[in-house]
Write a protein that holds these residues in place. Structure first.
Motif, PDB file in Angstrom:
ATOM      1  N   ALA A  81       0.620  -4.338   1.672  1.00 25.90           N
ATOM      2  CA  ALA A  81      -0.133  -3.144   2.045  1.00 25.90           C
ATOM      3  C   ALA A  81      -1.387  -2.983   1.194  1.00 25.90           C
ATOM      4  O   ALA A  81      -2.472  -2.667   1.705  1.00 25.90           O
ATOM      5  CB  ALA A  81       0.764  -1.914   1.912  1.00 25.90           C
ATOM      6  N   LEU A  82      -1.265  -3.218  -0.102  1.00 29.31           N
ATOM      7  CA  LEU A  82      -2.423  -3.115  -0.989  1.00 29.31           C
ATOM      8  C   LEU A  82      -3.473  -4.170  -0.659  1.00 29.31           C
ATOM      9  O   LEU A  82      -4.681  -3.884  -0.650  1.00 29.31           O
ATOM     10  CB  LEU A  82      -1.980  -3.255  -2.449  1.00 29.31           C
ATOM     11  CG  LEU A  82      -1.216  -2.072  -3.047  1.00 29.31           C
ATOM     12  CD1 LEU A  82      -0.704  -2.425  -4.440  1.00 29.31           C
ATOM     13  CD2 LEU A  82      -2.121  -0.847  -3.113  1.00 29.31           C
ATOM     14  N   ASP A  83      -3.017  -5.381  -0.376  1.00 30.10           N
ATOM     15  CA  ASP A  83      -3.948  -6.451  -0.036  1.00 30.10           C
ATOM     16  C   ASP A  83      -4.740  -6.091   1.217  1.00 30.10           C
ATOM     17  O   ASP A  83      -5.960  -6.300   1.284  1.00 30.10           O
ATOM     18  CB  ASP A  83      -3.180  -7.761   0.169  1.00 30.10           C
ATOM     19  CG  ASP A  83      -4.094  -8.920   0.548  1.00 30.10           C
ATOM     20  OD1 ASP A  83      -5.188  -9.025  -0.040  1.00 30.10           O
ATOM     21  OD2 ASP A  83      -3.708  -9.703   1.431  1.00 30.10           O
ATOM     22  N   GLY A  84      -4.074  -5.558   2.210  1.00 28.23           N
ATOM     23  CA  GLY A  84      -4.762  -5.150   3.431  1.00 28.23           C
ATOM     24  C   GLY A  84      -5.758  -4.036   3.211  1.00 28.23           C
ATOM     25  O   GLY A  84      -6.776  -3.941   3.916  1.00 28.23           O
ATOM     26  N   ALA A  85      -5.507  -3.202   2.201  1.00 25.79           N
ATOM     27  CA  ALA A  85      -6.370  -2.042   1.961  1.00 25.79           C
ATOM     28  C   ALA A  85      -7.536  -2.356   1.025  1.00 25.79           C
ATOM     29  O   ALA A  85      -8.663  -1.902   1.249  1.00 25.79           O
ATOM     30  CB  ALA A  85      -5.551  -0.892   1.388  1.00 25.79           C
ATOM     31  N   VAL A  86      -7.266  -3.115  -0.050  1.00 25.23           N
ATOM     32  CA  VAL A  86      -8.300  -3.292  -1.094  1.00 25.23           C
ATOM     33  C   VAL A  86      -8.575  -4.746  -1.451  1.00 25.23           C
ATOM     34  O   VAL A  86      -9.427  -5.010  -2.302  1.00 25.23           O
ATOM     35  CB  VAL A  86      -7.910  -2.511  -2.373  1.00 25.23           C
ATOM     36  CG1 VAL A  86      -7.790  -1.029  -2.077  1.00 25.23           C
ATOM     37  CG2 VAL A  86      -6.611  -3.049  -2.977  1.00 25.23           C
ATOM     38  N   GLY A  87      -7.857  -5.721  -0.858  1.00 22.39           N
ATOM     39  CA  GLY A  87      -8.081  -7.126  -1.197  1.00 22.39           C
ATOM     40  C   GLY A  87      -7.206  -7.572  -2.353  1.00 22.39           C
ATOM     41  O   GLY A  87      -6.647  -6.762  -3.100  1.00 22.39           O
ATOM     42  N   TRP A  88      -7.100  -8.906  -2.506  1.00 21.66           N
ATOM     43  CA  TRP A  88      -6.141  -9.434  -3.473  1.00 21.66           C
ATOM     44  C   TRP A  88      -6.539  -9.166  -4.915  1.00 21.66           C
ATOM     45  O   TRP A  88      -5.678  -8.949  -5.772  1.00 21.66           O
ATOM     46  CB  TRP A  88      -5.929 -10.937  -3.259  1.00 21.66           C
ATOM     47  CG  TRP A  88      -7.064 -11.826  -3.702  1.00 21.66           C
ATOM     48  CD1 TRP A  88      -8.128 -12.216  -2.956  1.00 21.66           C
ATOM     49  CD2 TRP A  88      -7.223 -12.432  -4.985  1.00 21.66           C
ATOM     50  NE1 TRP A  88      -8.963 -13.029  -3.690  1.00 21.66           N
ATOM     51  CE2 TRP A  88      -8.421 -13.188  -4.940  1.00 21.66           C
ATOM     52  CE3 TRP A  88      -6.479 -12.432  -6.171  1.00 21.66           C
ATOM     53  CZ2 TRP A  88      -8.890 -13.928  -6.028  1.00 21.66           C
ATOM     54  CZ3 TRP A  88      -6.937 -13.157  -7.257  1.00 21.66           C
ATOM     55  CH2 TRP A  88      -8.129 -13.902  -7.186  1.00 21.66           C
ATOM     56  N   ARG A  89      -7.836  -9.149  -5.233  1.00 19.29           N
ATOM     57  CA  ARG A  89      -8.251  -8.943  -6.623  1.00 19.29           C
ATOM     58  C   ARG A  89      -7.916  -7.516  -7.082  1.00 19.29           C
ATOM     59  O   ARG A  89      -7.333  -7.317  -8.156  1.00 19.29           O
ATOM     60  CB  ARG A  89      -9.741  -9.224  -6.776  1.00 19.29           C
ATOM     61  CG  ARG A  89     -10.103 -10.698  -6.600  1.00 19.29           C
ATOM     62  CD  ARG A  89     -11.573 -10.938  -6.917  1.00 19.29           C
ATOM     63  NE  ARG A  89     -11.984 -12.304  -6.642  1.00 19.29           N
ATOM     64  CZ  ARG A  89     -11.891 -13.317  -7.517  1.00 19.29           C
ATOM     65  NH1 ARG A  89     -11.388 -13.103  -8.718  1.00 19.29           N
ATOM     66  NH2 ARG A  89     -12.288 -14.540  -7.195  1.00 19.29           N
ATOM     67  N   ARG A  90      -8.284  -6.522  -6.302  1.00 19.02           N
ATOM     68  CA  ARG A  90      -7.968  -5.145  -6.678  1.00 19.02           C
ATOM     69  C   ARG A  90      -6.457  -4.901  -6.641  1.00 19.02           C
ATOM     70  O   ARG A  90      -5.934  -4.085  -7.419  1.00 19.02           O
ATOM     71  CB  ARG A  90      -8.699  -4.168  -5.755  1.00 19.02           C
ATOM     72  CG  ARG A  90     -10.202  -4.101  -6.003  1.00 19.02           C
ATOM     73  CD  ARG A  90     -10.827  -2.960  -5.200  1.00 19.02           C
ATOM     74  NE  ARG A  90     -12.249  -2.835  -5.461  1.00 19.02           N
ATOM     75  CZ  ARG A  90     -13.216  -3.452  -4.795  1.00 19.02           C
ATOM     76  NH1 ARG A  90     -12.884  -4.270  -3.790  1.00 19.02           N
ATOM     77  NH2 ARG A  90     -14.477  -3.278  -5.109  1.00 19.02           N
ATOM     78  N   THR A  91      -5.779  -5.591  -5.745  1.00 19.31           N
ATOM     79  CA  THR A  91      -4.319  -5.471  -5.710  1.00 19.31           C
ATOM     80  C   THR A  91      -3.717  -5.891  -7.038  1.00 19.31           C
ATOM     81  O   THR A  91      -2.854  -5.188  -7.608  1.00 19.31           O
ATOM     82  CB  THR A  91      -3.741  -6.326  -4.573  1.00 19.31           C
ATOM     83  OG1 THR A  91      -4.169  -5.805  -3.318  1.00 19.31           O
ATOM     84  CG2 THR A  91      -2.213  -6.334  -4.623  1.00 19.31           C
ATOM     85  N   TYR A  92      -4.166  -7.040  -7.569  1.00 14.85           N
ATOM     86  CA  TYR A  92      -3.636  -7.500  -8.851  1.00 14.85           C
ATOM     87  C   TYR A  92      -4.013  -6.551  -9.987  1.00 14.85           C
ATOM     88  O   TYR A  92      -3.224  -6.324 -10.918  1.00 14.85           O
ATOM     89  CB  TYR A  92      -4.115  -8.918  -9.159  1.00 14.85           C
ATOM     90  CG  TYR A  92      -3.098  -9.977  -8.794  1.00 14.85           C
ATOM     91  CD1 TYR A  92      -1.772  -9.867  -9.209  1.00 14.85           C
ATOM     92  CD2 TYR A  92      -3.444 -11.096  -8.039  1.00 14.85           C
ATOM     93  CE1 TYR A  92      -0.832 -10.827  -8.875  1.00 14.85           C
ATOM     94  CE2 TYR A  92      -2.507 -12.059  -7.707  1.00 14.85           C
ATOM     95  CZ  TYR A  92      -1.206 -11.911  -8.131  1.00 14.85           C
ATOM     96  OH  TYR A  92      -0.262 -12.856  -7.808  1.00 14.85           O
ATOM     97  N   LEU A  93      -5.205  -5.978  -9.939  1.00 14.57           N
ATOM     98  CA  LEU A  93      -5.586  -5.010 -10.974  1.00 14.57           C
ATOM     99  C   LEU A  93      -4.682  -3.783 -10.937  1.00 14.57           C
ATOM    100  O   LEU A  93      -4.239  -3.279 -11.978  1.00 14.57           O
ATOM    101  CB  LEU A  93      -7.050  -4.601 -10.801  1.00 14.57           C
ATOM    102  CG  LEU A  93      -8.091  -5.676 -11.157  1.00 14.57           C
ATOM    103  CD1 LEU A  93      -9.496  -5.190 -10.795  1.00 14.57           C
ATOM    104  CD2 LEU A  93      -8.018  -6.027 -12.646  1.00 14.57           C
ATOM    105  N   LEU A  94      -4.385  -3.299  -9.737  1.00 15.70           N
ATOM    106  CA  LEU A  94      -3.491  -2.151  -9.610  1.00 15.70           C
ATOM    107  C   LEU A  94      -2.069  -2.501 -10.067  1.00 15.70           C
ATOM    108  O   LEU A  94      -1.410  -1.712 -10.757  1.00 15.70           O
ATOM    109  CB  LEU A  94      -3.478  -1.658  -8.166  1.00 15.70           C
ATOM    110  CG  LEU A  94      -4.783  -1.013  -7.670  1.00 15.70           C
ATOM    111  CD1 LEU A  94      -4.716  -0.752  -6.169  1.00 15.70           C
ATOM    112  CD2 LEU A  94      -5.048   0.290  -8.419  1.00 15.70           C
ATOM    113  N   LEU A  95      -1.609  -3.689  -9.700  1.00 12.23           N
ATOM    114  CA  LEU A  95      -0.281  -4.110 -10.130  1.00 12.23           C
ATOM    115  C   LEU A  95      -0.230  -4.299 -11.644  1.00 12.23           C
ATOM    116  O   LEU A  95       0.815  -4.083 -12.281  1.00 12.23           O
ATOM    117  CB  LEU A  95       0.126  -5.400  -9.423  1.00 12.23           C
ATOM    118  CG  LEU A  95       0.389  -5.289  -7.920  1.00 12.23           C
ATOM    119  CD1 LEU A  95       0.704  -6.662  -7.326  1.00 12.23           C
ATOM    120  CD2 LEU A  95       1.524  -4.314  -7.619  1.00 12.23           C
ATOM    121  N   GLY A  96      -1.346  -4.724 -12.240  1.00 11.57           N
ATOM    122  CA  GLY A  96      -1.409  -4.840 -13.690  1.00 11.57           C
ATOM    123  C   GLY A  96      -1.207  -3.502 -14.378  1.00 11.57           C
ATOM    124  O   GLY A  96      -0.567  -3.416 -15.440  1.00 11.57           O
TER     125      GLY A  96
END
Length: 386
Positions: free
Chosen positions: A141-156
């Motif tokens: 869901a995060l990848d679809g919304a903000v892309g893989w780079r921002r997804t990893y930052l949020l997961l971090g």
């Protein structure tokens, strides 16, 4: 909860994001997966000295540092401008995993829960077993919304939230550093060079290789038997539920079977399911049922590995000894996906691959049985070493 987050961010998120990373960066899928595998191998090797550090000083520093370094690693992965920097990020993630995955948590509950350690380890794996259930859809869901780079930052940021839990909560007394260094070193050397430890470690390594290679290649096998991709994916997911069922049954199994017999029986069950998946053509319902039983075997084996050191050598040096045991087991798990894909291509089909993997697990059963053969040299006890 922190182990669940650790696996979700450092392991399962990648399984969802790998295609998007390759598509966005232009790096080949093979290179992206190889970077992840390199980090996993580094984590397996680093687990040996980290296990010794945890044995001496307790889990607080090791697991707190794991939280901090894991967040940094995820940020490096997210911001990597080139493939070498991306690889570096996964190397850091591999090092962080030594403080965030099962081994340090198993060592902690083994020390603190005493005679209730089997129940504590079982509870831990039951909760953390839902890491994929939580983080796979969240990551998608995060990848679809903000892309893989921002997804990893949020997961971090999510991963960083485990830091205060480790820093504040892990304060119970730790007895690992109270014994003489010479006695500890002699006892550890006696164990890791003993025939039982070597054979059981070899058995665990072969089982890990068979287990993870079959897991990654289960969907392709099922689709080659006529199942739709969606149904094959459901079979994989239901197999995860089988893992939970297997783990629920483990405390009763541990009370009724001796440690070596228990390990051999669990590995033998896994081998039987691999043979069945290799030769049974259908129908779909039967294949799904076999996949569920295979999942139960995987769930049971996780707990076999978690309790193996304590069952055979007691809980006093669990962290140091399990670090040595888990190193080749973790490396095998990291290499299993690539090896499985290569064997499938070389043999011309997934059925042949699963037969080979079943053969590896049968060899693991034999090694486990041989480890308890009469006349096997006993490991050196700490008292005798002193």
């Amino acid at each position: 909860m922190t182990v669940t987050i650790g696996y979700g961010v450092l392991y399962y998120a990648f399984t969802v994001l790998a295609p998007a990373i390759s598509k966005d960066t232009g790096w080949s899928h093979t290179a992206v997966v190889a970077a992840f595998s390199v980090g996993s191998v580094v984590g397996g090797v680093a687990g040996i000295p980290v296990g010794r550090a945890l044995q001496e000083h307790g889990p607080r520093a090791v697991m707190t540092l794991g939280s901090l370094s894991g967040a940094v690693a995820v940020a490096v992965v997210a911001l990597a401008p080139t493939l070498p920097v991306f690889i570096l990020g996964w190397v850091l993630a591999g090092l962080a995993s030594t403080g965030l995955f099962y081994p340090p948590a198993f060592a902690t509950v083994t020390e603190w829960f005493g005679q209730r350690r089997v129940q504590a380890v079982t509870t831990l794996t039951l909760v953390a077993g839902f890491a994929s259930t939580i983080f796979a859809p969240l990551t998608s869901a995060l990848d679809g919304a903000v892309g893989w780079r921002r997804t990893y930052l949020l997961l971090g940021i999510v991963l960083l939230a485990t830091l205060p839990a480790h820093a504040v909560a892990l304060k119970h007394p730790w007895t690992g550093s109270t014994r003489a260094t010479s006695a500890r070193s002699s006892a550890d050397r006696g164990v890791v060079t003993s025939r039982p430890f070597i054979l059981l470690t070899a058995a665990g390594t072969l089982t890990s290789l068979a287990m993870y290679a079959s897991l990654v290649n289960l969907v392709p096998l099922l689709t080659s038997r006529g199942l739709s991709t969606g149904l094959a994916a459901w079979a994989l997911g239901i197999g995860g539920a089988g893992q939970v069922a297997g783990r629920l049954a483990y405390p009763a199994l541990s009370r009724r079977m001796a440690p070596t017999a228990r390990a051999a029986a669990v590995i033998g069950l896994l081998s039987a399911t691999l043979v069945a998946l290799a030769v049974v053509p259908g129908p779909a319902g039967l294949l799904v049922a076999i996949a569920v039983v295979s999942g139960a075997a995987r769930g049971l084996f996780t707990l076999v590995g978690a309790t193996l050191v304590t069952d055979h050598w007691g809980p006093k040096r669990y962290a140091a000894l399990s670090g040595v045991y888990n190193a080749p087991v973790s490396i095998a798990a990291a290499l299993a996906p690539a090896l499985g894909a290569g064997l499938a291509a070389a043999t011309g089909g997934y059925g042949a691959l699963f037969l080979i993997l079943a053969g590896l697990s049968v060899a693991a059963v034999a090694l486990a049985v041989l480890s308890s053969r009469p006349g096997t040299r006993e490991p050196v006890s700490e008292a005798r070493a002193a």
